[in-house]
Write an enzyme that holds these catalytic residues in place. Structure first.
Site, PDB file in Angstrom:
ATOM      1  N   GLY A 843       4.797   8.963  -6.450  1.00 40.85           N
ATOM      2  CA  GLY A 843       5.063   9.358  -5.060  1.00 40.85           C
ATOM      3  C   GLY A 843       3.914   9.986  -4.296  1.00 40.85           C
ATOM      4  O   GLY A 843       3.778   9.784  -3.100  1.00 40.85           O
ATOM      5  N   GLU A 844       3.075  10.777  -4.950  1.00 40.80           N
ATOM      6  CA  GLU A 844       2.065  11.538  -4.213  1.00 40.80           C
ATOM      7  C   GLU A 844       0.645  11.030  -4.410  1.00 40.80           C
ATOM      8  O   GLU A 844      -0.275  11.486  -3.740  1.00 40.80           O
ATOM      9  CB  GLU A 844       2.119  13.004  -4.672  1.00 40.80           C
ATOM     10  N   MET A 845       0.486  10.104  -5.340  1.00 40.37           N
ATOM     11  CA  MET A 845      -0.860   9.742  -5.787  1.00 40.37           C
ATOM     12  C   MET A 845      -1.755   9.267  -4.656  1.00 40.37           C
ATOM     13  O   MET A 845      -2.869   9.759  -4.478  1.00 40.37           O
ATOM     14  CB  MET A 845      -0.728   8.672  -6.891  1.00 40.37           C
TER      15      MET A 845
END
Ligand code: FES
Ligand code: FES
Length: 884
Positions: A843-845
């Site tokens: 999700g944040e990569m």
């Protein structure tokens, strides 16, 4: 009042309206057609309210009802149903264009308006038609895909059936329809503002107009006399601690004697209508005695600065990290850089504004206080509300949520609604405006970073230091989590045996920092990745080669001292190399005239599942031999419903339709931890597999196959699943200690054009190389990556939240489809040792690595460094002028 006749979804209606009544209110409030959504404050900025009027897509918040005599109106509810969807609704579902779904009804109606007139639009025509439709989740790529797919359906060149045939029969790796996608496409998914309660009061809050002051008096005498007002409450009327506590109980539900930032809540006004409540709130008179205002850590950490909280100095957290001797290594290096980087305060910008609804169910002290909110850790939030408002039985229900990106790891409006429901003893709806939502919610922390980096003649990094100060804002909220995450991932993908970090967290009178997609590492990676390009330039080395050369390898230690188990970063460098070589050629050829082309890299290895993380859920066998999963897994858009469903269907060999989810209610679930930190696939997916393994063990041992047989044999039908990561904290002196359980590796390659006359930067394309282990659902994976990139570009180039000034999507500079860019995915799938079916988080990569890729690309294009985000045209232009 005027009577107007119009047709809505084929039904003729006569409605009474005042001169100022707008169509969105007629639809949502009067007719309960809640498919059209409201994100902006009726300023025409979001497009979520789009409907068709007389064949044209229009924003319903801008349409006065009195001018709609004889109009033919179609809303999302009139387009299709889950049983009989319109081709456009099918296309949005099949293209993976729906994440949280809050923008979706407006997007679909805009598509209808476009395709009714032009069934073969170009990309430019699509971008023009969607100029007023915002999406925060998807990065627009999949929405453009959906419009093109819908056009193919309408032209008869393709069909939903043909698209469905392309989806394989395997459960893992195939992009099966998200369980919630079609009801979102049909406008039937209920978000918090869509909840109807019996005889509710509307509440409004009196907010502080000061940044730091003593409250001398609160005078509600005029306000209580105003029409519709049911009452006004202050901190004295709250029975509990009146504190929202995560780490430290420093944030009041309603301020008692001091306000510490603009917008702090002081009183709650309840009235029969929202307009009445807001009017009365504006009439409550508060007098203040000013206190010193400190908007930056520089001011609040200055000698003799006024102490903002009694319980803590303004420097409220510090944590060093030391491995080797970084200073000496840098001093002895062949080349070195020393630079300062800073990042802005930013709003997470979910499209759905804050909404909380609360009511008491039952009688007397036995009644249950039911709170509906947008939170992503519902059991913990129910406990926070319980303590703050002093009521034992609190149940938190999470309707569908229009994105959150970390903002809902903390609560504010839920506690206000809960306190009001208890005090006024009626159901209450608290629906703040967008401006109010922006004012009262937490933000992405600004970082000020001083870094040094050294390398030897061969390009090996010898040492790195990053001393950073974080603006905490007025309240502690998640406190040490953001600086600790930064330190945990300080070395990124690289081997750095000599590294030093120092994190300082400072209270100020700014908006409070909270979680925000990536939460810490995006700031740290920005500084490190730009420093690497500076070092590479000094050595005359290729930027990809220097990154690969310095990659950590399995068995070598990260900045925490934890040894890497799996580390596919070098292989990712190889995977992106052909793209890098091509982009470098294009950039070299594009440096002519006033528009200069550049390419840049940003990389990171992002930790998934922090030390001590744990998850728990339950699986129950159903009478039809399907299962129900009871798990507090919030799904504000990332696709957790797909993840749970597909893992269960795959593991048990049952159809997806036989996997039911009970995930957004504290009743029957236990704490799962937040839907944040890219952790849900890894943690909840892992806990689910654990429960399913137990169920399968009973199948195997007993030979029983059905629910009926389980019952007849007296076997349990309910199974607990858990997943736990070994715990421990970083050493307070060395910053060494246990690390994250898994990593996702990423290289972002941004290609940009810089207009050297205006300073405008345009991102042309991002190539994203990611290894996140097994890809469970490719469209969801791409959707998370693309949404992260869009937010990363916004962070790099334009977005900024300025407390007291940013109050809508325009002042925030919300990225639009016009600024969207081409995306290419390069994926590797190295099976993760402890990941569910080999997967880890995603999700944040790409949010983390995108900003440095863009800033490095700007430097490649025109030779200037923008070390203070965002790289606005003004900053780029000023840097170019300074360079001359
Ligand atoms: Fe209509 Fe935003 S609510 S455009
Ligand atoms: Fe567009 Fe969430 S899917 S805002």
């Amino acid at each position: 009042m005027k009577e107007i006749s119009l047709t809505i979804n084929g039904i003729e209606r006569k409605v009474m309206c005042t001169p100022d009544k707008v169509l969105i209110d007629l639809l949502r409030e009067d007719l309960k057609l809640t498919g059209a959504k409201q994100s902006c404050d009726r300023k025409g900025q979001c497009g979520a309210c789009t409907v068709i009027v007389n064949g044209k897509a229009v924003r319903s918040c801008l349409q006065k009802v009195e001018r709609l005599e004889g109009a033919d109106i179609i809303t999302i509810e009139g387009l299709g149903t889950p049983e009989n969807p319109h081709l456009i609704q099918e296309a949005f579902v099949l293209a993976g264009a729906i994440q949280c779904g809050f923008c979706t009804p407006g997007m679909i109606m805009t598509t209808k308006g476009l395709l009714d007139k032009n069934s073969d639009p170009t990309i430019e025509e699509i971008k023009k038609a969607f100029a007023h439709n915002l999406c925060r989740c998807t990065g627009y790529t999949k929405i453009i895909d959906a419009v093109q797919m819908a056009a193919q359906f309408i032209r008869g060149e393709n069909s939903p059936e043909k698209e469905r045939e392309k989806i394989g029969t395997e459960m893992i790796g195939e992009s099966h329809q998200r369980p919630s996608a079609m009801i979102k496409a049909c406008g039937l998914a209920k978000f918090s503002a869509d909840i109807q309660l019996d005889n509710p009061l509307e509440v409004a809050v009196v907010h502080s107009t000061e940044y730091h002051a003593v409250i001398k008096s609160v005078d509600p005498s005029e306000a209580v006399k105003m029409p519709g007002v049911a009452g006004i409450m202050t901190a004295d009327d709250i029975q509990g601690t009146n504190r929202i506590r995560v780490f430290v109980p420093d944030q009041p539900v309603l301020c008692e004697d001091v306000v510490r930032t603009l917008g702090d809540p002081i009183a709650i006004v309840a009235a029969e209508t929202r307009e009445q409540a807001r009017a009365a709130a504006a009439a409550v008179r508060v007098t203040y005695e000013p206190l010193p205002v400190m908007m930056t850590p520089e001011a609040s950490l200055a000698e003799g600065a006024y102490q903002i909280h009694k319980h803590s100095p303004n420097l409220c957290f510090t944590q060093p990290q030391t491995r080797g001797d970084a200073e000496k290594a840098i001093a002895d290096a062949k080349v070195s850089v020393e630079a300062e980087f800073s990042t802005q305060m930013n709003h997470q910008a979910p499209l759905e504004p804050e909404v909380s609804v609360a009511c008491l169910e039952g009688e007397g002290e036995e009644a249950e206080l039911v709170v509906y909110g947008r939170g992503i850790q519902i059991n913990a939030m129910a406990a926070q509300i319980q303590e703050a408002v002093g009521w034992d039985k609190v149940r938190y229900k999470e309707p569908f949520v229009g994105g959150q990106f970390g903002i809902k790891a903390s609560i504010v409006t839920e506690a206000v609604a809960a306190a009001a429901a208890l005090h006024f003893k009626r159901p209450v709806r608290y629906v703040p405006s967008l401006a109010e939502s922006m004012l009262v919610t937490n933000k992405r922390h600004p970082f000020a970073m001083k870094i040094k980096m050294g390398a030897d003649a061969d390009g090996y990094f010898t040492g790195y230091t990053n001393e950073f100060v974080v603006d905490k804002g007025a309240y502690f909220l998640l406190g040490p989590i953001i600086p600790l995450r930064t330190l945990h991932m300080l070395s990124g993908p690289y081997k750095l045996d000599n590294i030093y970090g120092m994190a300082k967290l400072a209270y100020t009178n700014n908006a409070s920092g909270g979680a925000a997609r990536g939460a810490g590492p995006p700031q740290g990676a920005f500084a490190m990745e730009c420093a690497i390009d500076m070092v590479a330039d000094q050595l005359g080395m290729d930027k990809l080669e220097i990154r690969k050369k310095n990659s950590l390898r399995p068995g070598e230690a990260m900045s925490t001292g934890v040894k890497a188990e799996q580390w596919s970063f070098p292989e990712l460098c190889d995977a992106i190399k052909p793209h890098w070589d091509r982009a470098k050629r294009d950039a070299a050829a594009g440096k002519t005239g006033g528009v200069m082309r550049g390419v840049g890299l940003g990389c990171h290895s992002f930790g998934i599942a922090e030390p001590g993380d744990n998850a728990q859920l339950f699986v129950e066998l159903d009478p039809d031999d399907g299962i129900t999963i009871y798990a507090a897994v919030a799904d504000p858009g990332e696709g957790n419903d797909s993840m749970l469903t597909q893992i269960a269907a795959h593991t048990l060999g049952i159809p997806r339709e036989k996997v039911r989810l009970y995930t957004r209610d504290t009743d029957k679930t236990v704490d799962m931890g937040p839907s944040a930190g890219s952790r849900m696939t890894y943690m909840a997916g892992g806990a689910l597999l654990n429960a399913l393994d137990k169920l399968k063990a009973v199948y195997k041992e007993s030979g029983l196959k059905t629910y009926a047989e389980f019952k007849a044999a007296g076997k349990p039908t309910r199974f607990e699943g858990t997943k736990a990561v070994p715990g421990g904290e970083l050493d307070p002196v060395t910053g060494q200690g246990p690390g994250y359980d898994s990593q996702v590796h990423n290289i972002q390659m941004a290609e940009v054009e810089v207009d050297t006359g205006t300073g405008e930067v345009r991102v042309l394309k991002i190539t994203s190389a990611v290894d996140a282990g097994t890809i469970l659902h490719r469209l969801n994976f791409e959707g998370q990556s693309e949404g992260g990139m869009d937010q990363g570009v916004g962070y790099a180039l334009r977005e900024e939240y300025v407390h007291g000034k940013s109050n809508d999507w325009k002042t925030f500079k919300f990225p639009t489809m016009q600024q969207s860019f081409e995306v290419e995915h390069v994926t590797r799938e190295e099976t993760r040792i402890r990941g569910p079916l080999g997967a880890t988080g995603i999700g944040e990569m790409t949010m983390t690595s995108t900003a440095p890729a863009v800033i490095n690309a700007i430097h490649d294009a025109c030779g200037v460094w923008i070390c203070d985000l965002p790289a606005t045209p003004e900053k780029v232009k000023a840097a170019l002028a300074a360079k001359k």
